[in-house]
Design an enzyme around this catalytic site. Structure first.
Site, short mmCIF file in Angstrom:
data_model
loop_
_atom_site.label_atom_id
_atom_site.label_comp_id
_atom_site.label_asym_id
_atom_site.label_seq_id
_atom_site.Cartn_x
_atom_site.Cartn_y
_atom_site.Cartn_z
N ASP A 52 11.35 52.70 -6.87
CA ASP A 52 11.98 53.67 -7.77
C ASP A 52 12.41 54.93 -7.03
O ASP A 52 12.07 55.14 -5.87
CB ASP A 52 11.01 54.04 -8.90
CG ASP A 52 10.69 52.88 -9.81
OD1 ASP A 52 11.52 51.95 -9.91
OD2 ASP A 52 9.61 52.90 -10.43
N TYR A 111 0.77 48.40 -1.81
CA TYR A 111 1.17 49.79 -2.01
C TYR A 111 -0.04 50.70 -1.81
O TYR A 111 -1.19 50.30 -2.02
CB TYR A 111 1.68 50.02 -3.44
CG TYR A 111 3.08 49.51 -3.71
CD1 TYR A 111 4.18 50.36 -3.60
CD2 TYR A 111 3.29 48.19 -4.10
CE1 TYR A 111 5.46 49.90 -3.86
CE2 TYR A 111 4.58 47.72 -4.36
CZ TYR A 111 5.65 48.58 -4.24
OH TYR A 111 6.93 48.12 -4.50
#
EC number: 5.4.99.12
Length: 245
Positions: A52, A111
């Site tokens: 994003d 992540y």
């Protein structure tokens, strides 16, 4: 036509995300411009993770098909030259089989979310971490995080505009680790929903601040309702670390 696998590092702050969009520059767009400068025509660059806006990558993976065969090191160096002054670095390039897909061949994505848990203002990490001055109970956060590990319906922790067909995901890892004032939230799964990691992080911060218990977090998950989620953490601290194949 050879297919190339690229490993890419980038600062996500200047971009609307990985994917090309109408509302601003993208990492994908910058890479495709660099590839075109080398080979003279448009080539689609496909990424493993559609990060994003504002989200960073330490080792994003992408693939592209280029009609002319380049030595991998020459392609890497050429792309880096044409990417300047973008905060994007191509760490490596290699020729891979034609059936390799950066996104669909991936078996796990890793992540890390970085929090600076200190009262002092940020100086060297602006835009790279989420600064939280209130002391977090990271032991409570880690214990609560284990309630999210496994296969669940993560409707509570996905963006309302998420286009995934199913909210079911299997979370393989969600650990909270403190090193002095630095807090790392490490997670891995085959794939994630839109805003899932940042939504989980924000809710875990509520646990760390004492607003929620582990049972509250589990109840939010069970609610399967977006409004049951805690705050969504800002993109600054989120990094795509690695993709496994």
């Amino acid at each position: 036509m050879p297919r190339y696998k690229l490993i890419i590092e980038y600062d996500g702050a200047p971009y609307c995300g990985w994917q090309i969009q109408d509302n601003g520059p993208s990492v994908q767009g910058a890479l495709e411009t660099a590839v075109k400068a080398i080979c003279g025509k448009f080539v689609r660059v496909n990424g493993a993770g559609r990060t994003d806006a504002g989200v960073h990558a330490l080792a994003q993976v992408a693939h592209c098909d280029i009609a002319k065969e380049f030595a991998p090191g020459r392609l890497r160096d050429g792309l880096n030259a044409h990417l300047r002054p973008h905060p994007i670095g191509v760490l490596s390039a290699e020729i891979v089989p034609d059936d390799f897909e950066a996104r669909f061949s991936a078996i796990k994505r890793h992540y890390v979310y970085r929090i600076s848990n200190r009262r002092a203002n940020l100086a060297l990490q602006i835009g790279k971490v989420w600064r939280l001055p209130r002391r977090l109970d990271t032991d409570a956060m880690h214990a609560a995080a284990q309630r999210l590990v496994g296969k669940h319906d993560f409707t509570t922790f996905r963006d309302t505009e998420c286009q995934a067909k199913s909210p079911d995901k299997t979370l393989d890892q969600l650990d909270v680790i403190r090193d002095g004032d630095n807090v790392s939230i490490i997670t891995s799964a085959r794939s994630f929903l839109h805003s899932q990691v940042r939504s989980m992080v924000g809710s875990l911060v509520w646990v760390g601040e004492g607003r929620w218990s582990a049972d509250d977090l589990a109840a939010a998950l069970a609610a399967r309702r977006r409004t049951a989620c805690g705050p969504v953490a800002p993109p600054d601290g989120l990094y795509l670390v690695k993709v496994d194949y």
